[in-house]
Design a protein around this motif. Structure first.
Motif, PDB file in Angstrom:
ATOM      1  N   HIS A 143      -1.143   2.240   2.236  1.00  0.00           N
ATOM      2  CA  HIS A 143      -0.123   1.705   1.346  1.00  0.00           C
ATOM      3  C   HIS A 143      -0.139   2.571   0.084  1.00  0.00           C
ATOM      4  CE1 HIS A 143       1.853  -1.116  -1.404  1.00  0.00           C
ATOM      5  NE2 HIS A 143       2.330  -1.702  -0.309  1.00  0.00           N
ATOM      6  N   ASP A 144       1.037   2.780  -0.484  1.00  0.00           N
ATOM      7  CA  ASP A 144       1.120   3.647  -1.662  1.00  0.00           C
ATOM      8  C   ASP A 144       0.206   3.180  -2.795  1.00  0.00           C
ATOM      9  OD1 ASP A 144       4.675   4.483  -1.424  1.00  0.00           O
ATOM     10  OD2 ASP A 144       2.901   5.353  -0.492  1.00  0.00           O
ATOM     11  N   SER A 145       0.038   1.891  -2.930  1.00  0.00           N
ATOM     12  CA  SER A 145      -0.724   1.362  -4.058  1.00  0.00           C
ATOM     13  C   SER A 145      -2.225   1.641  -3.965  1.00  0.00           C
ATOM     14  CB  SER A 145      -0.501  -0.149  -4.179  1.00  0.00           C
ATOM     15  OG  SER A 145      -1.059  -0.817  -3.066  1.00  0.00           O
ATOM     16  N   VAL A 146      -2.703   2.032  -2.787  1.00  0.00           N
ATOM     17  CA  VAL A 146      -4.150   2.251  -2.634  1.00  0.00           C
ATOM     18  C   VAL A 146      -4.497   3.711  -2.360  1.00  0.00           C
ATOM     19  CG1 VAL A 146      -4.390  -0.094  -1.755  1.00  0.00           C
ATOM     20  CG2 VAL A 146      -4.311   1.816  -0.141  1.00  0.00           C
ATOM     21  N   LYS A 147      -3.491   4.560  -2.231  1.00  0.00           N
ATOM     22  CA  LYS A 147      -3.757   5.970  -1.953  1.00  0.00           C
ATOM     23  C   LYS A 147      -4.620   6.580  -3.053  1.00  0.00           C
ATOM     24  CE  LYS A 147       0.346   6.981   0.825  1.00  0.00           C
ATOM     25  NZ  LYS A 147       1.647   7.685   0.893  1.00  0.00           N
ATOM     26  N   GLY A 148      -5.633   7.314  -2.631  1.00  0.00           N
ATOM     27  CA  GLY A 148      -6.534   7.943  -3.586  1.00  0.00           C
ATOM     28  C   GLY A 148      -7.674   7.048  -4.029  1.00  0.00           C
ATOM     29  N   ARG A 149      -7.596   5.757  -3.677  1.00  0.00           N
ATOM     30  CA  ARG A 149      -8.665   4.819  -4.081  1.00  0.00           C
ATOM     31  C   ARG A 149      -9.369   4.208  -2.870  1.00  0.00           C
ATOM     32  NH1 ARG A 149      -7.405   0.287  -6.521  1.00  0.00           N
ATOM     33  NH2 ARG A 149      -5.291   0.122  -5.641  1.00  0.00           N
TER      34      ARG A 149
END
Length: 124
Positions: free
Chosen positions: A61-67
């Motif tokens: 999901h875009d909101s969790v990318k990179g995390r």
């Protein structure tokens, strides 16, 4: 019949990390699709991360990318969701689901088997 069991939820302060684990059992083959979803009270359940192609491909999901990072554990059909830099808006009930299908290069179309969920709380 596939059984899905999640573990690893808990409470953490914003900026902290949690590691969720999902074990899908009951079949002898590598499962095609396993994913994590989350649901907050009053909102629709949303997909967080998907591991598919027998573990070769991932989506977020875009909101969790990179995390967040989804990965295959050493045990067959066991998936880990590493959640770093957690935010209060990440809080909710996290569910693991699988299509239960053998890896045949197909897409993830039907989430047939679900776990009971594990709670994630993030305080600000």
């Amino acid at each position: 019949q596939v059984t899905v069991v999640e573990s690893g939820g808990g409470s953490v302060q914003a900026g902290g990390s949690l590691r969720l684990s999902c074990a899908a059992s009951g079949v002898s083959y590598i499962i095609q699709c396993i994913a994590w979803f989350r649901q907050v009270s009053g909102k629709e359940r949303e997909g967080v991360a998907t591991l598919y192609g027998g573990g070769r491909m991932k989506t977020y999901h875009d909101s969790v990318k990179g995390r967040f990072t989804i990965s295959q554990d050493n045990a067959r059909n066991t998936v880990v969701l590493q959640m770093d830099s957690l935010k209060p808006e990440d809080a909710g009930m996290y569910y693991c689901a699988t299509d239960g299908m053998p890896d045949a290069g197909g897409s993830c179309e039907q989430w047939k088997y679900w776990g009971q969920g594990t709670q994630v709380t993030v305080s600000s």
